[in-house]
Design an enzyme around this catalytic site. Structure first.
Site, PDB file in Angstrom:
ATOM      1  N   ARG A   1     -27.906  -5.436 -59.813  1.00 40.59           N
ATOM      2  CA  ARG A   1     -26.641  -5.174 -59.111  1.00 40.59           C
ATOM      3  C   ARG A   1     -25.437  -5.379 -60.024  1.00 40.59           C
ATOM      4  NH1 ARG A   1     -26.996  -5.516 -53.460  1.00 40.59           N
ATOM      5  NH2 ARG A   1     -24.899  -6.362 -53.274  1.00 40.59           N
TER       6      ARG A   1
ATOM      7  N   GLU B   1     -21.034   4.967 -69.918  1.00 36.53           N
ATOM      8  CA  GLU B   1     -21.622   3.752 -69.346  1.00 36.53           C
ATOM      9  C   GLU B   1     -22.875   3.307 -70.090  1.00 36.53           C
ATOM     10  OE1 GLU B   1     -22.597   4.033 -65.165  1.00 36.53           O
ATOM     11  OE2 GLU B   1     -23.342   6.045 -65.393  1.00 36.53           O
TER      12      GLU B   1
ATOM     13  N   CYS C   1     -22.119  -9.049 -56.759  1.00 35.26           N
ATOM     14  CA  CYS C   1     -22.705 -10.350 -56.436  1.00 35.26           C
ATOM     15  C   CYS C   1     -24.004 -10.261 -55.637  1.00 35.26           C
ATOM     16  CB  CYS C   1     -21.723 -11.190 -55.636  1.00 35.26           C
ATOM     17  SG  CYS C   1     -20.153 -11.405 -56.463  1.00 35.26           S
TER      18      CYS C   1
ATOM     19  N   LYS D   1     -22.168   9.392 -68.207  1.00 36.03           N
ATOM     20  CA  LYS D   1     -23.412   8.761 -68.707  1.00 36.03           C
ATOM     21  C   LYS D   1     -23.197   8.202 -70.103  1.00 36.03           C
ATOM     22  CE  LYS D   1     -24.662   8.779 -65.624  1.00 36.03           C
ATOM     23  NZ  LYS D   1     -24.856   8.675 -64.262  1.00 36.03           N
TER      24      LYS D   1
ATOM     25  N   LYS E   1     -24.488  -2.039 -60.071  1.00 36.00           N
ATOM     26  CA  LYS E   1     -25.155  -0.901 -59.417  1.00 36.00           C
ATOM     27  C   LYS E   1     -24.494  -0.594 -58.092  1.00 36.00           C
ATOM     28  CE  LYS E   1     -28.366   2.194 -59.031  1.00 36.00           C
ATOM     29  NZ  LYS E   1     -28.110   3.401 -59.851  1.00 36.00           N
TER      30      LYS E   1
ATOM     31  N   GLU F   1     -20.180  14.482 -65.543  1.00 40.75           N
ATOM     32  CA  GLU F   1     -21.316  13.575 -65.384  1.00 40.75           C
ATOM     33  C   GLU F   1     -21.913  13.204 -66.747  1.00 40.75           C
ATOM     34  OE1 GLU F   1     -22.283  11.801 -63.064  1.00 40.75           O
ATOM     35  OE2 GLU F   1     -24.376  11.311 -63.484  1.00 40.75           O
TER      36      GLU F   1
ATOM     37  N   TRP G   1     -20.288 -11.543 -59.884  1.00 43.74           N
ATOM     38  CA  TRP G   1     -19.549 -10.525 -60.630  1.00 43.74           C
ATOM     39  C   TRP G   1     -18.089 -10.882 -60.409  1.00 43.74           C
ATOM     40  CZ3 TRP G   1     -16.015  -6.533 -59.910  1.00 43.74           C
ATOM     41  CH2 TRP G   1     -15.971  -5.579 -60.923  1.00 43.74           C
TER      42      TRP G   1
ATOM     43  N   HIS H   1      -4.938  23.670 -72.726  1.00 44.81           N
ATOM     44  CA  HIS H   1      -3.767  23.066 -72.070  1.00 44.81           C
ATOM     45  C   HIS H   1      -3.572  21.614 -72.492  1.00 44.81           C
ATOM     46  CE1 HIS H   1      -3.338  26.672 -69.711  1.00 44.81           C
ATOM     47  NE2 HIS H   1      -4.622  26.614 -69.454  1.00 44.81           N
TER      48      HIS H   1
ATOM     49  N   ASN I   1     -20.327 -12.920 -51.446  1.00 46.90           N
ATOM     50  CA  ASN I   1     -20.095 -11.600 -52.043  1.00 46.90           C
ATOM     51  C   ASN I   1     -18.903 -11.003 -51.301  1.00 46.90           C
ATOM     52  OD1 ASN I   1     -20.147  -8.969 -52.957  1.00 46.90           O
ATOM     53  ND2 ASN I   1     -21.988  -8.398 -51.802  1.00 46.90           N
ATOM     54  N   GLY I   2     -17.863 -10.609 -52.029  1.00 45.36           N
ATOM     55  CA  GLY I   2     -16.693 -10.021 -51.372  1.00 45.36           C
ATOM     56  C   GLY I   2     -15.427 -10.698 -51.852  1.00 45.36           C
TER      57      GLY I   2
HETATM   58  C1  AGP Z   1     -23.037   6.225 -62.069  1.00 44.92           C
HETATM   59  O1  AGP Z   1     -23.868   6.302 -63.158  1.00 44.92           O
HETATM   60  C2  AGP Z   1     -22.393   4.936 -61.839  1.00 44.92           C
HETATM   61  N1  AGP Z   1     -23.174   3.814 -62.055  1.00 44.92           N
HETATM   62  C3  AGP Z   1     -21.404   4.873 -60.714  1.00 44.92           C
HETATM   63  O2  AGP Z   1     -20.363   5.728 -61.083  1.00 44.92           O
HETATM   64  C4  AGP Z   1     -21.865   5.228 -59.287  1.00 44.92           C
HETATM   65  O3  AGP Z   1     -22.217   6.577 -59.206  1.00 44.92           O
HETATM   66  C5  AGP Z   1     -20.735   4.879 -58.304  1.00 44.92           C
HETATM   67  O4  AGP Z   1     -20.454   3.513 -58.389  1.00 44.92           O
HETATM   68  C6  AGP Z   1     -21.050   5.261 -56.886  1.00 44.92           C
HETATM   69  O5  AGP Z   1     -22.140   4.554 -56.384  1.00 44.92           O
HETATM   70  P1  AGP Z   1     -22.868   4.977 -55.049  1.00 44.92           P
HETATM   71  O6  AGP Z   1     -23.428   6.340 -55.261  1.00 44.92           O
HETATM   72  O7  AGP Z   1     -23.913   3.926 -54.837  1.00 44.92           O
HETATM   73  O8  AGP Z   1     -21.826   4.975 -53.969  1.00 44.92           O
END
Ligand code: AGP
Length: 585
Positions: A27, A469, A2, A466, A580, A462, A74, A485, A100-101
């Site tokens: 965000r 997402e 939010c 990527k 974000k 990682e 959000w 395994h 927000n929250g």
């Molecule tokens: C990564 O590409 C993501 N968007 C997400 O996993 C992110 O790394 C995670 O939410 C942690 O965020 P931060 O580093 O701002 O704490």
């Protein structure tokens, strides 16, 4: 998550509110709304969907005024629809609220407000705040008193901005475990959850402390603790580097940020050696070390753990921030928590840090977005200075975190080594055309696997993150040794497998695992400095020292996800359902 904007001004502010929301879009959100005090009455326009949709609705039914609030939501409580979008208004129409929250005790509050005759229109937790405020203000309290009374009633976490039609020149702001700041302009003030909400207009800001209630006027700000004690605050000049993000000639922020990595890595590895030494010393003296992080920051922390082990002979553990409770019993005075967060606002990380602080742990923070809550909560903090990361997918912040951990662990790095790493990362970027053609081969796959050993395992995780997402494809990162395994059962004819296979100590074992996949019909895509007869496709990376590979491998994996997503026409900078900055649990 939010985004909040609240503004008290001397001119019509509705265009600024909508522009502010656009700057907070990154965000992550699913609906947007705005309220202004227009001709003495609060008028609201809100829509599920994008800020563009809100702007369209606003054009056909404009609201104007010098006092207003705006919000990107959000969804947490209640579906994504126009009614649940913020702002929420009290029954008497005199109070509007954005939040927000999560208000954890909203259900009890809602039942008792209903019993007193309040009508609720939304399914949100936030709406209770509008009705509670109406009751308090009716008793004759001013905005500050209203905020202090609300603070006693609300449980959970919140950044709230509240407007009241009987206070046409003031806004109430409250924060408890959620970010809120004030942009200080010439004859106006702007509340926002992020400096991007106002940075294009003013570079002067007050970072409100947590657990505060504040009242902003055009040229005045009063801040009190939740208990009512006056609190001092500082107006800071925001550093130039925070400036307005610009896509330059790139199609997406994400691509621009991937290409910025030779510079961002150089910056973090050449930054203040004193800070790095202090960090190293605190780690050496620790009785116990936990990295605490989420998502990409968690993957970077896994590499931090390996570097600390190999170069400093230190044992550490890496905890998913959301799982910290299982390890909390080990938090004590000798424990160091290395809290790693691009945004510095991830709720799970902040919770773990709060728990650590209560038990006497030292907090070493690693943030990119500064100032942030994590920065303020840390005993020692390193700012990655990678520059604003607008794309929701972490790219340059990930490599900066990895580069920082390597610099901390290895005290013998000199400028020549740093420059050679930055050059190698540029060489990796030069493989973009080859990566694009591989993206065409995998874009129609239903599953994609990433395999790596040792330092390449966090990279496999990682790379898969990527792909999920950005391209919305099912992807998994697997430790190469774990293949037999279980995961090997998933391989069928044509399944693509990205084999992260630099010429380090893991090379031979990893190639054998790759061949096991190929023997079962899998398509092998090697990411390595040299090709191999087993690869169906090959992404060349520069030959570097084993410790440097994570940095040069990250780049083609990011590019692969980016170009696959582009072919699939995904919403690259703002992937669906994601935010974000994850400021709720
Ligand atoms: C990564 O590409 C993501 N968007 C997400 O996993 C992110 O790394 C995670 O939410 C942690 O965020 P931060 O580093 O701002 O704490």
């Amino acid at each position: 998550m939010c985004g909040i904007i609240g503004r008290v001004d001397y001119r019509d502010i509705s265009p600024n509110l909508i522009e502010g929301l656009r700057r907070l879009e990154y965000r992550g959100y699913d609906s947007a709304g705005i309220a202004t005090l227009d001709g003495g009455k609060i008028r609201v326009v809100k829509r599920a969907g994008t800020v563009d949709r809100l702007a369209e609705a606003f054009r056909s039914s404009p609201v104007r005024g010098t006092l207003g609030i705006a919000h990107t939501r959000w969804a947490t409580h209640g579906g994504v629809n126009d009614i649940n979008a913020h702002p929420h208004v009290s029954c008497d129409g005199k109070v509007a609220v954005i939040h927000n929250g999560i208000i954890e005790n909203f259900a009890e509050l809602k039942s008792s407000l209903r019993r007193e005759g309040h009508d609720f229109v939304s399914e949100t937790d936030t709406e209770v705040v509008a009705h509670l405020s109406e009751d308090i203000l009716r008793e004759g309290d001013d905005l500050m008193q209203t905020g202090l009374k609300l603070a006693k009633m609300l449980k959970g976490q919140y950044a709230l901005v509240i407007m009241n039609s009987d206070n046409p020149e003031r806004l109430l702001g409250m924060r408890h475990n959620a970010p809120l700041m004030v942009g200080v302009g010439r004859n106006y003030s702007v509340y926002a959850s992020d400096v991007l909400g106002f940075i294009d207009e003013t570079k002067r800001a007050v970072f409100l402390e947590d657990d505060t209630v504040s009242v902003a006027e055009r040229n005045h700000l009063e801040v009190r603790s939740l208990g009512g004690l006056p609190r001092d605050y500082k107006v800071v000049d925001l550093a130039e580097e925070l400036g307005s993000p610009d896509k330059k000639n790139f199609e997406h922020f994400t691509l621009k940020e991937i290409h910025e990595q030779p510079g961002s890595i150089l910056r973090i590895m050449k930054q203040d050696p004193g800070k790095v030494t202090l960090f190293r010393k605190q780690l050496e003296e620790a009785k116990r070390i936990f990295f605490v992080a989420a998502g990409s920051s968690y993957h970077a922390s896994m590499l931090g753990k390996i570097y600390l082990s190999e170069h400093m002979g230190l044992y550490s553990d890496v905890i998913l921030a959301s799982e910290y409770r299982s390890y909390e019993r080990w938090f004590d005075e000798g424990t160091v928590l290395v809290a790693v967060s691009q945004s510095g606002e991830t709720m799970d990380v902040l919770e773990a840090v709060r728990a650590g602080k209560e038990k006497g742990c030292s907090i070493l923070g690693v943030v990119n977005h500064a100032p942030s809550s994590l920065e303020r909560m840390s005993d020692t903090v390193v700012n990655l200075r990678a520059g604003q990361e607008v794309g929701v997918a972490a790219t340059k912040s990930f490599t900066s975190q990895v580069a920082l951990f390597y610099s901390i662990a290895n005290k013998d790095i000199d400028d020549l080594e740093v420059e050679s790493i930055s050059r190698a990362v540029s060489d990796s970027l030069a493989q973009e055309e080859a990566v694009k053609s591989i993206a065409r081969e995998i874009a129609s796959s239903k599953d994609i696997y990433f395999l790596g050993r040792g330092k390449n395992f966090p990279l496999a995780l990682e790379g898969a993150l990527k792909m999920k997402e950005l391209a919305y494809l099912h992807a998994e990162g697997i430790a190469a040794g774990e293949l037999k395994h279980g995961p090997l059962a998933l391989i069928e004819k044509g399944t693509p497998l990205i084999l992260i296979n630099p010429d380090d100590e893991t090379h031979d074992d990893t190639i054998s695992n790759g061949m096991e996949v190929k023997a079962r019909g899998g398509v092998l895509i090697g990411v390595a400095p040299d090709t191999h007869g087993g690869y169906d496709y090959f992404i060349r990376i520069p030959k570097v020292l084993p410790d440097h590979y994570p940095l040069v491998v990250a780049v083609p994996l990011q590019l692969l996800a980016y170009h696959t997503a582009r072919l699939l026409r995904a919403n690259i900078d703002k992937p669906r359902n994601l935010a974000k900055s994850v400021t709720v649990k």
